[in-house]
Design a protein around this motif. Sequence first.
Motif, PDB file in Angstrom:
ATOM      1  N   SER A  64      16.318   0.165  10.749  1.00  0.00           N
ATOM      2  CA  SER A  64      15.932   1.574  10.682  1.00  0.00           C
ATOM      3  C   SER A  64      15.120   1.793   9.411  1.00  0.00           C
ATOM      4  CB  SER A  64      17.169   2.476  10.676  1.00  0.00           C
ATOM      5  OG  SER A  64      16.807   3.818  10.390  1.00  0.00           O
ATOM      6  N   ALA A  65      14.118   2.667   9.506  1.00  0.00           N
ATOM      7  CA  ALA A  65      13.295   2.953   8.329  1.00  0.00           C
ATOM      8  C   ALA A  65      14.113   3.574   7.212  1.00  0.00           C
ATOM      9  CB  ALA A  65      12.144   3.882   8.712  1.00  0.00           C
ATOM     10  N   SER A  66      15.227   4.216   7.551  1.00  0.00           N
ATOM     11  CA  SER A  66      16.077   4.827   6.532  1.00  0.00           C
ATOM     12  C   SER A  66      16.717   3.787   5.620  1.00  0.00           C
ATOM     13  CB  SER A  66      17.175   5.673   7.194  1.00  0.00           C
ATOM     14  OG  SER A  66      18.005   4.873   8.013  1.00  0.00           O
ATOM     15  N   GLU A  67      16.687   2.513   6.020  1.00  0.00           N
ATOM     16  CA  GLU A  67      17.268   1.458   5.186  1.00  0.00           C
ATOM     17  C   GLU A  67      16.447   1.202   3.929  1.00  0.00           C
ATOM     18  OE1 GLU A  67      19.412  -1.931   7.249  1.00  0.00           O
ATOM     19  OE2 GLU A  67      18.126  -1.233   8.879  1.00  0.00           O
ATOM     20  N   ILE A  68      15.292   1.851   3.807  1.00  0.00           N
ATOM     21  CA  ILE A  68      14.533   1.747   2.560  1.00  0.00           C
ATOM     22  C   ILE A  68      15.368   2.318   1.416  1.00  0.00           C
ATOM     23  CG2 ILE A  68      13.390   3.968   2.938  1.00  0.00           C
ATOM     24  CD1 ILE A  68      11.979   0.858   1.122  1.00  0.00           C
TER      25      ILE A  68
ATOM     26  N   ALA B 209       0.832  -1.207   0.000  1.00  0.00           N
ATOM     27  CA  ALA B 209       0.000   0.000   0.000  1.00  0.00           C
ATOM     28  C   ALA B 209       0.865   1.257   0.000  1.00  0.00           C
ATOM     29  CB  ALA B 209      -0.918  -0.007   1.222  1.00  0.00           C
ATOM     30  N   VAL B 210       1.971   1.233   0.736  1.00  0.00           N
ATOM     31  CA  VAL B 210       2.893   2.378   0.745  1.00  0.00           C
ATOM     32  C   VAL B 210       3.478   2.603  -0.642  1.00  0.00           C
ATOM     33  CG1 VAL B 210       5.081   3.236   1.648  1.00  0.00           C
ATOM     34  CG2 VAL B 210       3.444   2.160   3.183  1.00  0.00           C
ATOM     35  N   LEU B 211       3.893   1.524  -1.300  1.00  0.00           N
ATOM     36  CA  LEU B 211       4.475   1.643  -2.643  1.00  0.00           C
ATOM     37  C   LEU B 211       3.432   2.071  -3.674  1.00  0.00           C
ATOM     38  CD1 LEU B 211       6.711  -1.577  -2.676  1.00  0.00           C
ATOM     39  CD2 LEU B 211       7.377   0.766  -2.086  1.00  0.00           C
ATOM     40  N   LYS B 212       2.190   1.657  -3.469  1.00  0.00           N
ATOM     41  CA  LYS B 212       1.119   1.977  -4.411  1.00  0.00           C
ATOM     42  C   LYS B 212       0.878   3.483  -4.481  1.00  0.00           C
ATOM     43  CE  LYS B 212      -2.485   1.016  -7.061  1.00  0.00           C
ATOM     44  NZ  LYS B 212      -2.364   0.446  -8.426  1.00  0.00           N
ATOM     45  N   ALA B 213       1.074   4.169  -3.372  1.00  0.00           N
ATOM     46  CA  ALA B 213       0.769   5.600  -3.302  1.00  0.00           C
ATOM     47  C   ALA B 213       1.905   6.473  -3.812  1.00  0.00           C
ATOM     48  CB  ALA B 213       0.445   5.978  -1.856  1.00  0.00           C
TER      49      ALA B 213
ATOM     50  N   GLY C 286      11.856   9.912  -0.077  1.00  0.00           N
ATOM     51  CA  GLY C 286      11.383  10.877   0.907  1.00  0.00           C
ATOM     52  C   GLY C 286       9.910  10.710   1.209  1.00  0.00           C
ATOM     53  N   ASP C 287       9.129  10.368   0.182  1.00  0.00           N
ATOM     54  CA  ASP C 287       7.686  10.138   0.398  1.00  0.00           C
ATOM     55  C   ASP C 287       7.446   8.864   1.201  1.00  0.00           C
ATOM     56  OD1 ASP C 287       7.157  12.399  -1.081  1.00  0.00           O
ATOM     57  OD2 ASP C 287       6.856  11.309  -2.959  1.00  0.00           O
ATOM     58  N   ILE C 288       8.230   7.836   0.915  1.00  0.00           N
ATOM     59  CA  ILE C 288       8.010   6.531   1.539  1.00  0.00           C
ATOM     60  C   ILE C 288       8.536   6.490   2.974  1.00  0.00           C
ATOM     61  CG2 ILE C 288       8.682   4.092   1.406  1.00  0.00           C
ATOM     62  CD1 ILE C 288       8.675   4.386  -1.632  1.00  0.00           C
TER      63      ILE C 288
END
Length: 252
Positions: free
Chosen positions: A101-105, A39-43, A164-166
Motif C-alpha cells: 500500500s502507498a500508505s506504507e511510505i 523525483a518524488v523525494l526531490k520535490a 502527506g505530499d509524497i
Amino acid sequence: MPIVEPYAISEPFSTAGKINMNYQIAPFTYLRRDTGVRAVLKATRLMAIPQSASTVTGASPSYKDGIPSKYEFRYNINPDETAGTLAGFEARFNQSDIFRSASEICSIFLVPQIIPNLGSTIPRLSTPMIYPPGSTPPTSYANTASWWSNFLLTGDNVREAPYGDIYARLTTKSNTYTVHYKVQTLKKVPSTAAAQWVEGKDQVLGEIRGSSTVERYIDLGNPSLPDFATDASASAEDYYKIHTIGSTTFAP
C-alpha cells in the motif's frame, strides 16, 4: 460529423502518473529503476526545529521570539540508497518483501539533507542564512530515529506534512504498462509431431515486432459493478478493462 468522446483524463481506479514504490525488478536486481522515486523525494522538503532554536535571544531573534529567524529549518530529503531514504526501501527488498500500500511510505524514515547554496542574506536581518547548532543530518538511515531527539520543537503536523505530499504521488500497483512483443506465424509440416517444433523442418511464415502501451481501468458505468465497500467477496480484478494508449511496430 460523428463525435467521439475521449476517455477521461483520470480514469477510476487508475494509477497513471503515479510512481510505483516497488521499483526493484526481480530477478534482475542489478538493474536500478529508482529514478521515479527519487523525483518524488526531490520535490519535497521536511522541517526540523531543534531545541537550541528556543534559546537564542537578543540580536539574533529565534523561533521562540515569534519573529523571523536567521536560521533555516528546512531540509532536502536524502535519496541515497545506502545512507539515505532509499536505504529503507532496499532493506524491504532485501528481505524479499514488497510494499502493498502507498500508505506504507509512512513506515520509512525521510532522511534529511542540508540544502546547498542557501541564500546569503534575508532582507530583515541582513545576516547569513544558517542552520541552528546541532543540525548536522544523520550519517546513516539507522541513525535517523535518534537524530530526531534533538528536534523536539518540531510539531507532529510538521513531521507528517512531507508524507502527506509524497503519499498522493505513489502507488504499489501500476495500471499503465508498455508491452514489448515478438510474434511469429508458424506452420507445421506433416512429417513432424503436432505438439513439437522441429527446427529446420517446420516453417516460420511471418514475424512482427513492436510494443503497445496499455492502461487498465474500471468502467463505473458498468451496471454489474458491485459495491466494493459492502461486498467483501468482490474483486476489482474481475472488472478491469484495457485501454490501448499507443502502439509502435518495429520495422527496420
